[in-house]
Design a protein around this motif. Structure first.
Motif, PDB file in Angstrom:
ATOM      1  N   PHE A 117       0.832  -1.199   0.000  1.00 54.62           N
ATOM      2  CA  PHE A 117       0.000   0.000   0.000  1.00 54.62           C
ATOM      3  C   PHE A 117       0.868   1.251   0.000  1.00 54.62           C
ATOM      4  O   PHE A 117       0.628   2.185  -0.757  1.00 54.62           O
ATOM      5  N   LYS A 118       1.878   1.200   0.827  1.00 55.11           N
ATOM      6  CA  LYS A 118       2.771   2.351   0.938  1.00 55.11           C
ATOM      7  C   LYS A 118       3.480   2.592  -0.395  1.00 55.11           C
ATOM      8  O   LYS A 118       3.512   3.706  -0.901  1.00 55.11           O
ATOM      9  N   ASP A 119       4.016   1.522  -0.946  1.00 53.81           N
ATOM     10  CA  ASP A 119       4.735   1.658  -2.210  1.00 53.81           C
ATOM     11  C   ASP A 119       3.839   2.198  -3.301  1.00 53.81           C
ATOM     12  O   ASP A 119       4.234   3.052  -4.081  1.00 53.81           O
ATOM     13  N   TYR A 120       2.637   1.655  -3.331  1.00 54.62           N
ATOM     14  CA  TYR A 120       1.788   2.002  -4.456  1.00 54.62           C
ATOM     15  C   TYR A 120       1.213   3.408  -4.332  1.00 54.62           C
ATOM     16  O   TYR A 120       1.199   4.167  -5.289  1.00 54.62           O
ATOM     17  N   TRP A 121       0.771   3.743  -3.147  1.00 48.78           N
ATOM     18  CA  TRP A 121       0.051   5.012  -3.020  1.00 48.78           C
ATOM     19  C   TRP A 121       0.947   6.201  -2.724  1.00 48.78           C
ATOM     20  O   TRP A 121       0.486   7.337  -2.760  1.00 48.78           O
ATOM     21  N   ALA A 122       2.205   5.946  -2.395  1.00 50.13           N
ATOM     22  CA  ALA A 122       3.107   7.073  -2.183  1.00 50.13           C
ATOM     23  C   ALA A 122       3.137   7.892  -3.461  1.00 50.13           C
ATOM     24  O   ALA A 122       3.403   7.374  -4.545  1.00 50.13           O
ATOM     25  N   GLY A 123       2.831   9.150  -3.337  1.00 50.84           N
ATOM     26  CA  GLY A 123       2.849  10.017  -4.513  1.00 50.84           C
ATOM     27  C   GLY A 123       1.561  10.025  -5.287  1.00 50.84           C
ATOM     28  O   GLY A 123       1.388  10.822  -6.200  1.00 50.84           O
TER      29      GLY A 123
END
Lengths: 278, 404
Positions: free
Chosen positions: B62-68
């Motif tokens: 989730f963090k990787d994908y939604w960062a930015g």
């Protein structure tokens, strides 16, 4: 509206809201004593909905939640020549889901500790929970839910649940409450508790949970029991030992540590700690 | 975009299914879990992840994908329909709440504040705590168990400056980690699955009564199969040498497994299987059992689990006389193949992390020999191993190359 002594976290509330909106069963897991069962009672209360509880045991079969055909009574009645025997419907006993499906109001169904049952149990309920209807073979009727009930299922992680079942559920894992939430919970139960006593009791409690190797970590209900004892004795806060590191067994520890080995372990730790202090 | 997210989750090995994705979409179309990344996080986790041991991995994806990409959520804020705000029904408030509303400068003021809050929200995303009014007084915020399930307002009053998924609270529950004591219980649950294969005939009392009743009182005896623990396990543990480091772990597995099975036999070997194994580690030199005897003694239906790090010189596996302890006339690989011919249900559990598997030649060889039936000694690994144990290994020829 909400009963004051059940604190619901925001995450959990959102999970319940979603389960209500999308009419999906909500599977709740979490450590013992995090209020999984209480949730259903609370939700039913807040929604003002009838609650149907189904406490699952190792011998529980899926169809018992739907209906049971009481063949023995019918056999007996047939020997006695009872008139009722001619109608098989007289021997169909309604289960929890039957009652919930036929309720005129949206009901809340609690299936408690589903993991206690046989490994096939959840699979046997797939269709029923998915379509919210089931067939009664003996009378050839179909019972369909008038209003899809909110189904809350709790699990203690004793057995794994089948994937097909999980796919149909929402899943929420209740974490063990943090200090702040725990404070709220305690205050809700004992609004008159002395805050300094509460604070040192909580410190002891959370320290105790950190002790490695405890067989049974104390949970919320144990903290509440313990506090009840402390309050009843009207102990001052410093009776629990004010120093950062514990050097004595906490007062009334029997409420917190429920097994001899844990008490021994704890005593040993204290002993080691005292030695180190010298 | 969501489909992309879905693919990301699948790629990370999270078992999310199409059904669950559709539920997520259905929820979003019904305005559940929208408007705020935190709420979307909770809702998507609720829908997609069904095991707390996967929470941590989900958090990371989730963090990787939604960062930015958080902006995607901010845009939606402008689109709150007016109806939502009108939905707020003054009459639904208690006297106390009304008083609080008055304290904020009256109803109109409150609505104004709300509008302002929403505006701020577009600019600053993380201000979750600022959302729409104070806890409990904002009817569109904290609605309790609102039957419609629509709650704008996020965590009203209760600040959440840190994004939940970045805290990685569920790290301890991740199943890919090596086993600890708690995890053994979970791992053994999957062994239990195996123990339910057996069947035996016994009198079905309930069935008999039912059949008799349906038969108008004429006795009709029913038999039924009973669940019974008929799975036999042969545990072969590597001791000594490079395994010392893992011995404690293996012993835990062993003692845990012992309670699960009635027919659990265990033997030790050193590094690899040769002609002899032994039963007690302290009598290894005078109380040995030959492998042919093992094959004669235990029936084909025994499940064989090898536990070893498979880390050794490749010669110990493939060469005659390769053993570090004695002169072996035949290479270990041949003995392994003999075992497999008899015990087709076999797996190898390896306590080494599988990062090292490809770089250690002996592990590569043994893995090949085990036809990829090698798994890590972790919860997930054991789970996979148990699943694999259900199917027999495909027959292999003894006469290829290494045979004498």
């Amino acid at each position: 509206m909400s009963t004051p002594d059940y604190i619901i976290t925001d995450e959990l509330q959102q999970a319940v809201d979603a389960a209500l909106a999308l009419e999906r069963p909500l599977l709740i897991k979490g450590e013992p004593g995090t209020g999984k069962t209480q949730l259903a009672i609370e939700v039913a209360d807040r929604l003002d909905a009838p609650l149907f509880q189904w406490h699952v045991k190792s011998t529980t079969r899926a169809h018992q939640g739907l209906y049971e055909y009481d063949a023995v009574s019918r056999l007996r009645d047939s020997q006695l020549g009872d008139e009722r025997v001619k109608d098989i419907g007289n021997y169909i006993l309604h289960g929890v889901l039957w009652d919930a499906f036929t309720s005129d109001q949206r009901a809340v169904v609690l299936i408690d500790e589903i993991d206690k049952a046989d490994i096939e149990f959840p699979n046997d309920l797939l269709q029923e929970l998915d379509r919210m209807s089931f067939n009664v073979y003996e009378t050839r009727e179909t019972i369909t839910a008038k209003l899809r009930p909110l189904v809350i299922i709790t699990s203690n992680n004793e057995k794994e649940l089948p994937d097909a079942f999980l796919r149909r559920c929402f899943f929420h894992y209740i974490e063990f409450p943090d200090k702040e939430t725990m404070g709220n919970i305690v205050n809700a139960h004992y609004p008159t508790v002395k805050q300094d006593l509460l604070k040192s009791a909580m410190d002891v409690f959370f320290d105790l949970r950190e002790v490695p190797g405890l067989k049974k970590k104390p949970s919320t209900s144990e903290l509440l029991d313990w506090l009840k004892l402390l309050i009843a004795d009207d102990l001052p806060a410093d009776a629990l030992g004010s120093d950062e590191l514990r050097t004595v067994l906490p007062k009334m520890h029997g409420a917190l540590l429920k097994n001899e080995q844990d008490v021994h372990l704890f005593e040993r730790l204290i002993f080691l700690h005292k030695q180190r202090q010298r | 975009m969501l489909l992309d997210f879905f693919q990301h989750l699948r790629k990370a090995g999270l078992p999310v299914s199409t059904t669950e994705h559709l539920v997520l979409l259905e929820g979003l179309s019904k305005d559940v879990g929208v408007l705020d990344l935190n709420r979307f996080y909770l809702f998507s986790r609720l829908c997609l992840i069904k095991d707390e041991s996967l929470y941590d991995r989900f958090d990371q994806v989730f963090k990787d994908y939604w960062a930015g990409r958080e902006a995607a959520f901010d845009l939606n804020i402008d689109n709150i329909p007016d109806d939502w705000l009108k939905l707020a029904n003054k009459d639904a408030l208690t006297e106390e709440q009304k008083a609080m509303v008055e304290a904020m400068g009256g109803w109109d003021k409150l609505m104004e504040t709300l509008a302002k809050r929403l505006e701020e929200q577009t600019e600053e995303h993380h201000g979750g705590s600022k959302w729409i009014g104070t806890r409990g007084t904002s009817p569109f915020g904290h609605g309790g168990f609102n039957p419609e399930g629509v709650r704008i307002g996020g965590p009203g009053g209760q600040g959440r400056a840190v994004k939940v998924w970045e805290q990685r609270k569920y790290k301890d529950l991740d199943g890919t980690r090596e086993l600890g004591t708690r995890d053994f219980k979970i791992a053994l649950r999957s062994l239990r699955k195996l123990t339910r294969d057996g069947r035996q005939d016994s009198l079905d009392l309930d069935g008999t009564i039912r059949a008799t009743a349906q038969n108008a009182g004429m006795l009709d005896i029913k038999m039924r199969a009973e669940r019974r623990n008929t799975v036999n396990v042969l545990l072969l543990l590597d001791v000594g040498g490079s395994m010392d480091y893992h011995t404690a772990l293996c012993e835990q597995l062993f003692s845990a497994a012992r309670t699960e099975f009635k027919h659990l036999e265990h033997f030790y070997f050193h590094n690899f299987i040769y002609e002899k194994v032994w039963r007690a580690n302290n009598r290894r030199h005078n109380d040995t059992v030959s492998v042919p005897e093992l094959i004669r003694t235990y029936a084909k239906n025994y499940r064989v689990i090898f536990v070893g790090d498979a880390t050794m010189s490749p010669y110990e596996v493939i060469a005659e006389g390769g053993s570090v302890e004695h002169w072996n006339k035949e290479p270990g690989a041949v003995w392994m193949q003999r075992m497999q011919q008899h015990f087709a249900h076999c797996v190898w559990l390896n306590p080494e992390k599988n990062d090292y598997w490809d770089t250690t030649p002996s592990i590569r060889i043994i893995r090949q020999l085990m036809q990829d039936r090698m798994f890590t000694l972790s919860v997930n690994g054991i789970q996979d191993a148990i699943d694999t144990l259900k199917t027999p290994i495909s027959p292999i020829q003894l006469n290829n190359g290494a045979d004498t």
